[in-house]
Design a protein around this motif. Structure first.
Motif, short mmCIF file in Angstrom:
data_model
loop_
_atom_site.label_atom_id
_atom_site.label_comp_id
_atom_site.label_asym_id
_atom_site.label_seq_id
_atom_site.Cartn_x
_atom_site.Cartn_y
_atom_site.Cartn_z
N GLU A 97 2.58 -3.87 -11.67
CA GLU A 97 2.62 -3.35 -10.30
C GLU A 97 2.07 -1.93 -10.27
N ALA A 98 2.43 -1.12 -11.24
CA ALA A 98 1.93 0.25 -11.31
C ALA A 98 0.43 0.28 -11.54
N SER A 111 -2.76 10.62 -2.62
CA SER A 111 -2.44 9.38 -3.35
C SER A 111 -1.08 9.59 -3.99
N LYS A 112 -0.04 9.36 -3.20
CA LYS A 112 1.30 9.78 -3.61
C LYS A 112 1.79 9.08 -4.87
N PHE A 113 1.52 7.78 -4.99
CA PHE A 113 1.98 7.06 -6.18
C PHE A 113 1.34 7.66 -7.43
N LYS A 117 0.81 -1.22 0.00
CA LYS A 117 0.00 0.00 0.00
C LYS A 117 0.85 1.27 0.00
N ASN A 118 2.10 1.15 0.41
CA ASN A 118 2.99 2.31 0.49
C ASN A 118 4.03 2.33 -0.63
N LEU A 119 3.74 1.63 -1.70
CA LEU A 119 4.66 1.55 -2.83
C LEU A 119 5.01 2.94 -3.35
N ALA A 175 1.71 10.87 -12.33
CA ALA A 175 1.07 11.82 -13.24
C ALA A 175 1.96 13.02 -13.54
N LYS A 176 2.83 13.37 -12.61
CA LYS A 176 3.72 14.53 -12.80
C LYS A 176 5.09 14.14 -13.34
#
Length: 403
Positions: A108-109, A148-150, A55-57, A155-156
């Motif tokens: 995974e992404a 949603s850091k991932f 969850k913290n990937l 996206a950036k």
């Protein structure tokens, strides 16, 4: 009161295709509990049960972006000429039209993007206002992915921006936060009664698809009906569309007013379209399968250049996933920064021309001022307190040759 504003925040009319509760973040369009408890929670549990799921990937572009430079040569592309489009409602960036799918993200992404999206349903998920034949299983997720850091980091990504820019042949960068990420979901149903509404055999499926391909797109079931995008270039990444699914592609209206489907996008593949100049829609599968697309929005990244983005299909009274206060904060900040950069470039050029002994070109300066005036007017002209015209606007349904 400001000139042009007839009344402060007039109530949009549902009969005009607008969302009446837009200032309250559209509580009328929240996702039904049945969908959350049945299909969405089942998908979350399935992803969390996968070996090694984290969850913290953290997003790692070298690991999670699987694009190969060879794809620039091997990926089929459409130009506007290929699509037989001679007239457009705005000036295109260039002759780029669209691409076929190309490999882009790792498994995974994909899992991480779906998981972060579905676990933000309470705050970010809304039923559509723009769909054709929508059900409880069709919804949008967007507006705010700061936590949603991932998703936010992906996206950036500058690597993604470079890939998009190279395909399009124009320097591009992501847009304002509210519309940086937009996720369109059409989920397969777990309800046995709803299953009866789907075609029973291949002959029936092919008949439906043939009828869709022969029409002008207006009646094709979709999470987004026939439209022009309000941003320049969307990168559409397919997160879920099983191989056995039929239908569900991005569908483009050609200059002959027929449809062309961008074929069979596999999981993790990306496609591009010059959405501000091409009429298109996101069709739903005609079979009972998931279709989850992840859209990153891009506009000009050229220093000092004004963008061509509008709010037509993005403003909160039209697109329920956009929260009123946040959307307009993001929108005005983005537009004013573009304007500041543009004014700075013009000022510096005038000073530089003078110091080099060049004359002042009055006609050219007036031309630039008129362009700035039009751009500034565009920042507010579609706001709800200024206009509440029916949606969709007439040009969405106008053949290119009649523009």
């Amino acid at each position: 009161m400001t000139a042009g504003v007839q009344t402060l925040y007039p109530k949009p009319l549902k009969s005009n295709g607008l969302v009446e509760s837009y200032k309250d973040y559209c509580p009328t369009h929240i996702i039904p509990e049945k969908t959350i408890n049945n299909e969405i929670n089942s998908m979350i549990k399935l992803i969390e049960s996968k070996p090694g799921f984290n969850k913290n990937l953290k997003f790692d572009p070298l690991k999670h972006i699987i694009f190969n430079d060879e794809y620039y040569k091997s990926t089929k592309t459409f130009t506007l000429d290929d699509l037989e489009i001679e007239k457009t409602h705005i000036k295109p960036l260039n002759n780029f039209g669209a691409t076929f799918p190309f490999k882009l993200l790792s498994e995974e992404a994909i899992d991480m993007l779906i998981w972060e999206a579905l676990t933000t349903i309470d705050t970010n998920g809304r039923l559509p206002n723009l769909a054709t034949n929508a059900t409880r299983l069709d919804f949008h997720i967007g507006c705010n992915f700061k936590k949603s850091k991932f998703t936010n980091d992906l996206a950036k990504s500058e690597i993604l921006s470079n890939i998009v820019s190279n395909f399009v042949g124009y320097k591009l960068k992501p847009v304002w936060e509210s519309d940086l990420v937009h996720i369109n979901c059409s989920l397969a149903t777990n309800d046995p009664i709803e299953l009866n509404k789907f075609p029973k055999d291949q002959n029936e499926i092919e008949k439906i698809l043939k009828l869709q391909d022969a029409c002008d797109g207006q009646d094709i079931p979709s999470t987004l009906g026939v439209h022009y995008d309000s941003i320049s270039i969307p990168l559409v990444i397919m997160l879920d569309l099983p191989n056995e699914a039929q239908g569900g592609q991005t569908t483009i209206l050609t200059g002959k007013n027929t449809v062309t489907r961008v074929p069979d996008p596999p999981r993790g593949s990306g496609t591009l379209i010059q959405g501000r100049v091409l009429r298109h829609l996101a069709s739903k599968p005609v079979t009972n399968h998931n279709r989850i697309s992840f859209v990153i929005s891009y506009a000009t990244g050229v220093d000092g250049e004004l963008d061509n983005c509008v709010t037509t299909s993005l403003k909160p009274s039209v697109l329920p996933k956009n929260e009123f206060n946040k959307f307009y904060k993001d929108w005005t900040e983005y537009k004013f920064l573009k304007l500041e950069s543009h004014l700075k470039k013009i000022r510096e050029q005038i000073v530089d021309d003078y110091e080099q002994g060049k004359g002042f070109d009055q006609e050219l300066f007036v031309e630039k001022c008129l362009k700035i005036e039009k751009y500034f007017h565009g920042i507010y002209e579609e706001m709800e307190c200024v206009e509440n015209k029916p949606y969709p606007p007439p040009y969405f349904n106008t053949p290119y040759n009649e523009l």
